[in-house]
Motif scaffolding. Structure first.
Motif, PDB file in Angstrom:
ATOM      1  N   GLY A   1     -47.907 -37.933  38.585  1.00  0.00           N
ATOM      2  CA  GLY A   1     -48.288 -37.139  37.288  1.00  0.00           C
ATOM      3  C   GLY A   1     -46.925 -36.841  36.367  1.00  0.00           C
ATOM      4  O   GLY A   1     -47.117 -36.500  35.253  1.00  0.00           O
ATOM      5  N   PHE A   2     -45.874 -37.270  36.714  1.00  0.00           N
ATOM      6  CA  PHE A   2     -44.661 -36.896  35.791  1.00  0.00           C
ATOM      7  C   PHE A   2     -44.908 -37.945  34.723  1.00  0.00           C
ATOM      8  O   PHE A   2     -44.560 -39.213  34.896  1.00  0.00           O
ATOM      9  CB  PHE A   2     -43.319 -37.260  36.619  1.00  0.00           C
ATOM     10  N   VAL A   3     -44.824 -37.552  33.501  1.00  0.00           N
ATOM     11  CA  VAL A   3     -45.093 -38.431  32.453  1.00  0.00           C
ATOM     12  C   VAL A   3     -43.696 -39.134  31.729  1.00  0.00           C
ATOM     13  O   VAL A   3     -42.858 -38.273  31.414  1.00  0.00           O
ATOM     14  CB  VAL A   3     -45.753 -37.897  31.278  1.00  0.00           C
ATOM     15  N   GLY A   4     -43.616 -40.209  31.668  1.00  0.00           N
ATOM     16  CA  GLY A   4     -42.505 -41.022  31.151  1.00  0.00           C
ATOM     17  C   GLY A   4     -42.959 -41.380  29.508  1.00  0.00           C
ATOM     18  O   GLY A   4     -43.966 -41.563  29.125  1.00  0.00           O
ATOM     19  N   PRO A   5     -41.889 -41.649  28.748  1.00  0.00           N
ATOM     20  CA  PRO A   5     -41.984 -42.267  27.427  1.00  0.00           C
ATOM     21  C   PRO A   5     -42.528 -43.876  27.601  1.00  0.00           C
ATOM     22  O   PRO A   5     -42.020 -44.736  28.020  1.00  0.00           O
ATOM     23  CB  PRO A   5     -40.578 -42.191  26.601  1.00  0.00           C
ATOM     24  N   ARG A   6     -43.827 -43.644  26.998  1.00  0.00           N
ATOM     25  CA  ARG A   6     -44.710 -44.660  27.005  1.00  0.00           C
ATOM     26  C   ARG A   6     -44.610 -45.611  25.881  1.00  0.00           C
ATOM     27  O   ARG A   6     -45.489 -46.692  25.629  1.00  0.00           O
ATOM     28  CB  ARG A   6     -46.250 -44.339  27.376  1.00  0.00           C
ATOM     29  N   LYS A   7     -43.646 -45.612  25.249  1.00  0.00           N
ATOM     30  CA  LYS A   7     -42.975 -46.499  23.961  1.00  0.00           C
ATOM     31  C   LYS A   7     -41.475 -46.475  24.252  1.00  0.00           C
ATOM     32  O   LYS A   7     -40.493 -46.783  23.445  1.00  0.00           O
ATOM     33  CB  LYS A   7     -43.149 -45.610  22.761  1.00  0.00           C
TER      34      LYS A   7
END
Length: 477
Positions: free
Chosen positions: A236-242
Motif C-alpha cells: 500500500g505504499f504509493v509511488g508516483p503513478r506519473k
C-alpha cells in the motif's frame, strides 16, 4: 519554445503512459506471448545463467555475493553457488551483479542489458512466492519489454551522452515490472511499483575514468530496488503513478533533452522488443562488436599478419566514440572490455575476443598494447546517422606496404539480423558455466533451465544453482 515548454506539451499529449504500461504488465500472461518471444526468453535465461556463473569467478562478483550472504535476511531465495538462502532482494543483488560481471550478458539497441536485471529478479522472487514456470516466463517478458520501452522513450543515445548508464537507470523499472507479475499486482498497484522503482533509479558512466567496479553493480542494485518497489507497493505504499511523464521530476525528462514518451505505448502488445535481444559472442562492449567482426574478417579475407599493419582506423558513431573511444589504459579488465582500441587490436592479434583475451595478463601484453596505440578512431557520418538502430562500424587497415583495406559491418554477430542460434547460446553457456563450476554442475543447471518454463516451480533450478561451487582452479579475471 524552450525544452520545458516543449516537454509540457509532450507530457500533456502522453499523459497516462505510466498507467497504460502498468495495465499491460498487470495483464500479461504466458499464453499471450508469441512463439519467438518465448524462444528468445529461453535463450536469455540460459545466457544469463552462464554469464552469472562465470561472473562469480571475478573478484567483484565474489565480493557482492559475500556481501549478500552477510546481509542475509529471511531465507527466501538461493544464493548462487553459495549454499545458503537469503532474502529475495539480496539474492537478486548478488546474481544480477554476477551476470553483468564480465560484460558478456545480452543487450539491445536500447543500450541496456536486460537479462542481467530481469533473470535474477524473476528467479529470486519466484522462489519467495512459489511461482510456476509459466508465471516466470510472463514476468521475464514484462521485464524485458518494460526496460526496452523505458530506455527507448528516454532516447538512449541522448541519455547516454548525459552520462547515464541505462542498465542501471532503466533496470529498476524492469525489475519492478518483473516483480509485479510474480506478486500478482493489479494495474494501479503496478503503476505505484513503477513509480517507486523510477524514483530509486541510478547509475552513471564514471567507471571508465578509472576502471572501477561500479558498472558491475548497477544491474544488481536495479534488481534489488525494483523488488523493494513492488513489495512496498503491494503493502500500500504509493509511488508516483506519473513517474514517466511528469513535467517536474518525471524520469524521461530527467534522463534526456529529447525524450520520446510515445515509445512507451507504441505498438504495445503487438511489437515485442524482447525479440530484438542481442546475444554476445564477444566479451566486450556490444557497441564495439561490428568493428571486432570487421577486424577478423579483414585479417582472414586478405591473409594479413599483425606485422603487416601500420595503422587501423575505426569509424564509429559519436556516442560510441564517447563511450569506448578513450585512449587505452591497460589498468583493468573493465577498461579493456570497454576500449574500442583494445578490442580491435586483440581481435586482429588473436582472431577472437573471448575469455582468454580479457585476462589481467593478456590486457597488458606489449604487442597488443602497441597495436592498440595504432588504432585511431573517427566519427563515420554514415554509421553515426544509423546508430543506435544499427550498431554498425567501419574498419580500415593500412598495411606497411601501402595497401589499404576497408570493411563496414552493419549487423555484427549476435544482432537480431545476424543472430546466434540456440545451439550457439548453449555452447557459450557451457564454456562459461563449465569453467566456473565444472561440467557436471553446469550440465545439471542447463537441464533444469531448459524445462523451467514448462515446470511447476523454480525449485529444481534454484537447488542446483545453490549447490554448485566455483572451481578452486578458475583463473580470476
Amino acid at each position: 519554445m524552450d525544452n520545458l515548454d516543449a516537454w509540457k506539451v509532450l507530457s500533456a499529449q502522453h499523459d497516462g503512459i505510466t498507467r497504460e504500461l502498468a495495465r499491460f504488465v498487470a495483464g500479461l500472461r504466458a499464453e499471450a506471448l508469441p512463439a519467438k518471444t518465448r524462444a528468445v526468453l529461453q535463450q536469455a535465461l540460459i545466457d544469463a545463467l552462464g554469464c552469472g556463473l562465470y561472473g562469480l569467478t571475478t573478484a567483484w562478483g565474489r565480493t557482492m555475493a559475500g556481501f549478500a550472504a552477510e546481509q542475509g535476511g529471511p531465507p527466501e531465495a538461493a544464493l548462487w553457488c553459495g549454499g545458503v538462502r537469503v532474502s529475495a532482494g539480496h539474492a537478486a543483488l548478488a546474481a544480477a551483479t554476477a551476470v553483468h560481471s564480465f560484460d558478456f550478458d545480452d543487450h539491445s539497441r536500447a543500450k541496456i542489458h536486460p537479462g542481467a536485471v530481469v533473470v535474477p529478479t524473476a528467479l529470486a522472487l519466484a522462489e519467495r512466492v512459489g511461482a510456476s514456470g509459466a508465471q516466470i516466463l510472463a514476468a521475464m517478458a514484462a521485464g524485458y519489454e518494460t526496460m526496452n520501452r523505458v530506455s527507448q522513450a528516454a532516447n538512449p543515445s541522448r541519455a547516454r551522452m548525459r552520462g547515464w548508464h541505462l542498465t542501471g537507470t532503466c533496470g529498476t523499472f524492469a525489475a519492478a515490472a518483473t516483480a509485479a507479475v510474480l506478486l500478482g499486482l493489479d494495474a494501479e498497484t503496478t503503476a505505484s511499483a513503477l513509480g517507486l522503482a523510477g524514483t530509486q533509479s541510478a547509475g552513471t558512466w564514471a567507471f571508465t575514468s578509472d576502471g572501477s567496479m561500479s558498472k558491475r553493480m548497477h544491474p544488481g542494485r536495479a534488481a534489488q530496488d525494483g523488488i523493494t518497489a513492488a513489495l512496498l507497493a503491494q503493502r500500500g505504499f504509493v509511488g508516483p503513478r506519473k513517474i514517466l511523464e511528469a513535467v517536474d521530476g518525471g524520469f524521461l525528462f530527467c534522463m534526456s533533452d529529447t525524450p520520446r514518451p510515445w515509445k512507451i505505448t507504441e505498438e504495445l502488445g503487438a511489437r515485442w522488443h524482447t525479440e530484438e535481444t542481442c546475444f554476445k559472442p564477444y566479451a566486450c562492449c556490444g557497441s564495439n562488436h561490428a568493428c571486432v567482426d570487421a577486424a577478423m574478417a579483414l585479417m582472414s579475407e586478405h591473409g594479413l599478419h599483425v606485422d603487416d599493419i601500420e595503422q587501423v582506423i575505426a569509424g564509429v558513431a559519436a556516442v560510441v566514440d564517447t563511450q569506448t573511444g578513450f585512449e587505452y589504459r591497460a589498468d583493468s579488465v573493465l577498461n579493456a572490455q570497454m576500449s574500442l582500441r583494445y578490442n580491435v587490436a586483440v581481435a586482429i592479434c588473436d582472431g577472437g575476443a573471448y575469455l582468454p583475451q580479457f585476462t589481467p595478463e593478456r590486457i597488458v601484453e606489449a604487442r597488443v598494447c602497441a597495436l592498440a596505440r595504432r588504432v585511431n578512431i573517427e566519427i563515420d557520418d554514415e554509421v553515426d546517422r544509423a546508430y543506435p538502430e544499427v550498431y554498425g562500424g567501419r574498419l580500415t587497415v593500412l598495411a606497411r606496404d601501402g595497401r589499404r583495406f576497408s570493411k563496414k559491418v552493419d549487423y555484427s554477430s549476435g544482432m537480431p539480423e545476424n543472430p546466434m542460434s540456440a545451439a550457439q547460446v548453449e555452447r557459450k553457456y557451457a564454456s562459461l558455466a563449465s569453467a566456473a563450476v565444472g561440467d557436471d554442475a553446469a550440465d545439471g543447471i542447463l537441464e533444469s533451465a531448459r524445462c523451467l518454463f514448462e515446470g511447476p516451480s523454480v525449485t529444481p533450478l534454484a537447488e542446483r544453482l545453490s549447490e554448485a561451487r566455483i572451481s578452486g582452479d578458475v583463473h580470476n579475471p
